[in-house]
Write a protein that holds these residues in place. Structure first.
Motif, PDB file in Angstrom:
ATOM      1  N   SER A   1      -2.432   1.277  -5.156  1.00 46.45           N
ATOM      2  CA  SER A   1      -2.431   0.257  -4.103  1.00 46.45           C
ATOM      3  C   SER A   1      -3.685   0.356  -3.241  1.00 46.45           C
ATOM      4  CB  SER A   1      -1.204   0.421  -3.211  1.00 46.45           C
ATOM      5  OG  SER A   1      -1.298  -0.397  -2.065  1.00 46.45           O
ATOM      6  N   MET A   2      -4.072  -0.796  -2.666  1.00 45.37           N
ATOM      7  CA  MET A   2      -5.138  -0.831  -1.674  1.00 45.37           C
ATOM      8  C   MET A   2      -4.553  -0.904  -0.266  1.00 45.37           C
ATOM      9  SD  MET A   2      -7.937  -0.564  -3.330  1.00 45.37           S
ATOM     10  CE  MET A   2      -9.183  -1.076  -2.142  1.00 45.37           C
TER      11      MET A   2
ATOM     12  N   GLY B   1      -3.765   6.054  -6.583  1.00 41.64           N
ATOM     13  CA  GLY B   1      -4.950   5.374  -7.093  1.00 41.64           C
ATOM     14  C   GLY B   1      -5.271   4.098  -6.345  1.00 41.64           C
ATOM     15  N   GLY B   2      -6.545   3.739  -6.304  1.00 46.78           N
ATOM     16  CA  GLY B   2      -6.956   2.458  -5.746  1.00 46.78           C
ATOM     17  C   GLY B   2      -7.605   2.540  -4.395  1.00 46.78           C
ATOM     18  N   LYS B   3      -7.510   3.692  -3.741  1.00 50.90           N
ATOM     19  CA  LYS B   3      -8.080   3.827  -2.399  1.00 50.90           C
ATOM     20  C   LYS B   3      -8.361   5.293  -2.117  1.00 50.90           C
ATOM     21  CE  LYS B   3      -7.080   2.566   2.425  1.00 50.90           C
ATOM     22  NZ  LYS B   3      -6.058   1.997   3.339  1.00 50.90           N
ATOM     23  N   SER B   4      -9.379   5.552  -1.317  1.00 46.24           N
ATOM     24  CA  SER B   4      -9.712   6.926  -0.962  1.00 46.24           C
ATOM     25  C   SER B   4      -8.654   7.505  -0.038  1.00 46.24           C
ATOM     26  CB  SER B   4     -11.088   6.973  -0.294  1.00 46.24           C
ATOM     27  OG  SER B   4     -12.085   6.500  -1.180  1.00 46.24           O
ATOM     28  N   SER B   5      -8.772   8.793   0.227  1.00 45.38           N
ATOM     29  CA  SER B   5      -7.788   9.482   1.053  1.00 45.38           C
ATOM     30  C   SER B   5      -7.642   8.826   2.427  1.00 45.38           C
ATOM     31  CB  SER B   5      -8.174  10.953   1.224  1.00 45.38           C
ATOM     32  OG  SER B   5      -9.463  11.066   1.805  1.00 45.38           O
ATOM     33  N   ASP B   6      -6.433   8.821   2.906  1.00 49.11           N
ATOM     34  CA  ASP B   6      -6.082   8.184   4.173  1.00 49.11           C
ATOM     35  C   ASP B   6      -5.561   9.272   5.112  1.00 49.11           C
ATOM     36  OD1 ASP B   6      -4.641   6.807   6.222  1.00 49.11           O
ATOM     37  OD2 ASP B   6      -4.531   5.042   4.922  1.00 49.11           O
ATOM     38  N   ARG B   7      -6.250   9.472   6.244  1.00 48.23           N
ATOM     39  CA  ARG B   7      -5.902  10.561   7.151  1.00 48.23           C
ATOM     40  C   ARG B   7      -4.437  10.526   7.574  1.00 48.23           C
ATOM     41  NH1 ARG B   7      -9.932  11.429  12.017  1.00 48.23           N
ATOM     42  NH2 ARG B   7     -11.247  11.825  10.185  1.00 48.23           N
ATOM     43  N   LYS B   8      -3.934   9.314   7.820  1.00 50.53           N
ATOM     44  CA  LYS B   8      -2.539   9.164   8.255  1.00 50.53           C
ATOM     45  C   LYS B   8      -1.582   9.766   7.232  1.00 50.53           C
ATOM     46  CE  LYS B   8       0.874   5.444   8.853  1.00 50.53           C
ATOM     47  NZ  LYS B   8       1.048   3.961   8.931  1.00 50.53           N
TER      48      LYS B   8
ATOM     49  N   GLU C   1     -11.310   4.872  -5.815  1.00 43.76           N
ATOM     50  CA  GLU C   1     -11.376   3.571  -6.499  1.00 43.76           C
ATOM     51  C   GLU C   1     -11.307   3.757  -8.005  1.00 43.76           C
ATOM     52  OE1 GLU C   1     -14.338  -0.335  -6.865  1.00 43.76           O
ATOM     53  OE2 GLU C   1     -14.708   1.204  -5.343  1.00 43.76           O
ATOM     54  N   ILE C   2     -10.485   2.939  -8.645  1.00 44.76           N
ATOM     55  CA  ILE C   2     -10.311   3.027 -10.103  1.00 44.76           C
ATOM     56  C   ILE C   2     -11.180   1.969 -10.766  1.00 44.76           C
ATOM     57  CG2 ILE C   2      -8.654   2.995 -11.997  1.00 44.76           C
ATOM     58  CD1 ILE C   2      -6.473   3.496  -9.888  1.00 44.76           C
ATOM     59  N   GLN C   3     -12.064   2.388 -11.642  1.00 43.62           N
ATOM     60  CA  GLN C   3     -12.936   1.453 -12.337  1.00 43.62           C
ATOM     61  C   GLN C   3     -12.125   0.610 -13.317  1.00 43.62           C
ATOM     62  OE1 GLN C   3     -16.159   1.022 -11.534  1.00 43.62           O
ATOM     63  NE2 GLN C   3     -15.828   2.600  -9.976  1.00 43.62           N
ATOM     64  N   ASN C   4     -12.634  -0.585 -13.604  1.00 43.98           N
ATOM     65  CA  ASN C   4     -11.957  -1.500 -14.521  1.00 43.98           C
ATOM     66  C   ASN C   4     -11.742  -0.830 -15.884  1.00 43.98           C
ATOM     67  OD1 ASN C   4     -10.844  -3.925 -15.422  1.00 43.98           O
ATOM     68  ND2 ASN C   4     -12.798  -4.640 -16.214  1.00 43.98           N
TER      69      ASN C   4
ATOM     70  N   ILE D   1      -7.459   2.121 -15.195  1.00 37.64           N
ATOM     71  CA  ILE D   1      -6.071   2.073 -14.737  1.00 37.64           C
ATOM     72  C   ILE D   1      -5.109   2.317 -15.894  1.00 37.64           C
ATOM     73  CG2 ILE D   1      -5.903  -0.447 -14.995  1.00 37.64           C
ATOM     74  CD1 ILE D   1      -4.197   1.692 -12.286  1.00 37.64           C
ATOM     75  N   ALA D   2      -5.456   1.825 -17.077  1.00 39.39           N
ATOM     76  CA  ALA D   2      -4.595   2.013 -18.244  1.00 39.39           C
ATOM     77  C   ALA D   2      -4.445   3.496 -18.561  1.00 39.39           C
ATOM     78  CB  ALA D   2      -5.166   1.265 -19.445  1.00 39.39           C
ATOM     79  N   LYS D   3      -5.531   4.241 -18.476  1.00 38.01           N
ATOM     80  CA  LYS D   3      -5.492   5.678 -18.755  1.00 38.01           C
ATOM     81  C   LYS D   3      -4.625   6.406 -17.738  1.00 38.01           C
ATOM     82  CE  LYS D   3     -10.091   5.920 -20.896  1.00 38.01           C
ATOM     83  NZ  LYS D   3     -11.445   6.546 -20.802  1.00 38.01           N
ATOM     84  N   LEU D   4      -4.707   5.957 -16.488  1.00 38.47           N
ATOM     85  CA  LEU D   4      -3.916   6.581 -15.430  1.00 38.47           C
ATOM     86  C   LEU D   4      -2.422   6.395 -15.687  1.00 38.47           C
ATOM     87  CD1 LEU D   4      -4.676   8.108 -12.815  1.00 38.47           C
ATOM     88  CD2 LEU D   4      -4.302   5.975 -11.573  1.00 38.47           C
ATOM     89  N   TYR D   5      -2.044   5.181 -16.079  1.00 37.04           N
ATOM     90  CA  TYR D   5      -0.648   4.902 -16.393  1.00 37.04           C
ATOM     91  C   TYR D   5      -0.179   5.719 -17.594  1.00 37.04           C
ATOM     92  CZ  TYR D   5      -0.813   0.746 -13.343  1.00 37.04           C
ATOM     93  OH  TYR D   5      -0.923  -0.101 -12.282  1.00 37.04           O
TER      94      TYR D   5
END
Length: 391
Positions: free
Chosen positions: A217-218, A249-256, A275-278, A281-285
């Motif tokens: 998610s973003m 996946g999809g966004k860098s670390s979020d302090r919160k 950030e996941i390159q085009n 994402i398939a490999k991650l799944y």
């Protein structure tokens, strides 16, 4: 000569279709959805497709693109300016048989709703008061919904249809069709699962026996990352023998959320991929064991369908539109109360069992195969034909 005459007649009989969206083919659910769908419709020789957008990345030879300006300052002019300039350019050409918009403009024949009514989104999901931008956006949306006689509405899920009809109760429910997004299942079948399993675990230093729960998610707040972390903490306390990693996946670390994970005692189990390159994402799944999306509101959630295409068991909240295609306990898991960590912990334990995971993964992939972009395009063209026959 006869061949040329037939060709000329065929070209003349093609229906000119205007497709409207501010950003075509860029990152985003609606943007990607529109490009996948329109590229397939444009392959149909019956249609001459023109895209009216401010930005685009797809240069499909079957599509003619038209640049539409947007006034972004002050912000409240963003939506009405795009709507005005798109309508102006389309009317100047004065040759379209059908206008299909994927965003709020002043008038169209077909309106695909990728989101819920704007006012509902602001109050119920963002829980904020209306700004000038929100009022101007709602005004354009209202004009679009109430204009035209032959208008057809396409909702990407039953959830969207229900919210739309609640907000606009004078709209005939029969004019609203639910057509889900599609998925390119071949994109997930071209990789070797074991190779992806080894590569991703090696890259992020994950033990081969660890359960991987993937969250993509973003927008961590809307997608319910806090619910998932709380549920994982409960899972850890109930099943200390079960080791897991949460891949975000999809966004860098979020302090919160770094602080939340530490507070819950699962900080060492959380990994941010960035950030996941085009194509990655398939490999991650394929390397993961469970996909989770416990959104506060998600009109469909294309990542759910993508995860299912990768034969990945999915766990979603009641507020995710993709629940339309989930059969609880058979091809996925629907969390009835995402605020209940015990329910989430139980679902993770259930889905992590080898026999259950194998069975659900198989059914998930089968469901995804029945929801191709070709199927979505066919259903959309049926709507086009219905509109065109009403002329």
């Amino acid at each position: 000569m006869r061949w040329y005459a037939v060709q000329a007649t065929a070209i003349e009989s093609r229906k000119k279709v205007a497709v409207v969206i501010p950003k075509y083919g860029l990152i985003g659910g609606a943007e990607g959805h529109t490009a996948e769908l329109t590229s397939r419709i444009a392959k149909d020789a019956r249609y001459d497709v023109h895209v009216f957008a401010n930005q685009w990345v797809n240069h499909d030879e079957n599509i003619t693109f038209h640049k539409i300006p947007i006034i972004t300052f002050p912000k409240y002019l963003t939506t009405p300016s795009f709507a005005y300039f798109a309508g102006l350019q389309i009317s100047r050409m004065n040759s379209f048989d059908l206008i299909h918009t994927h965003d709020r403009i002043f008038n169209a024949d077909v309106y695909t709703m990728h989101g819920i009514p704007h006012k509902v989104w602001v109050h119920a999901v963002r829980k904020k008061s209306m700004s000038l931008f929100d009022y101007s956006t709602e005004l354009v949306e209202s004009k679009l919904v109430k204009s035209g006689k032959r208008k057809k509405f396409i909702a990407v899920s039953t959830l969207v249809k229900e919210k739309f009809l609640e907000a606009y109760n004078d709209v005939d429910p029969a004019s609203v069709s639910v057509i889900h997004p599609g998925v390119d299942i071949e994109k997930f079948q071209k990789y070797n699962r074991q190779f992806c399993h080894n590569e991703v675990r090696r890259k992020f230093n994950i033990d081969p026996k660890d359960i991987i729960i993937v969250f993509v998610s973003m927008n961590h707040d809307i997608k319910g990352l806090d619910y998932l972390m709380t549920g994982l903490a409960r899972f850890k306390s109930k099943h200390p023998e079960k080791r897991f990693k949460l891949l975000i996946g999809g966004k860098s670390s979020d302090r919160k959320y770094i602080h939340l994970a530490a507070k819950l005692g699962i900080g060492d189990a959380v990994i941010y991929t960035g950030e996941i390159q085009n194509g990655e994402i398939a490999k991650l799944y394929l390397a993961s064991d469970i996909f989770a999306m416990l959104s506060r509101c998600d009109t469909f959630g294309l990542t759910v369908l993508e995860a299912m295409a990768a034969s990945l068991p999915v766990m979603i909240s009641e507020h995710v539109g993709a629940k339309d295609i989930i059969r609880h306990g058979e091809n996925g898991f629907i969390i009835g109360n995402e605020k209940n960590p015990d329910e989430i912990a139980h679902a993770i334990f259930f889905l992590s069992k080898d026999d259950v995971k194998t069975s659900i993964a198989k059914e998930a992939c089968l469901t995804a195969s029945k929801n191709s972009w070709e199927t979505t395009a066919k259903k959309t063209k049926d709507i086009y034909d219905l509109c065109l026959t009403q002329e």
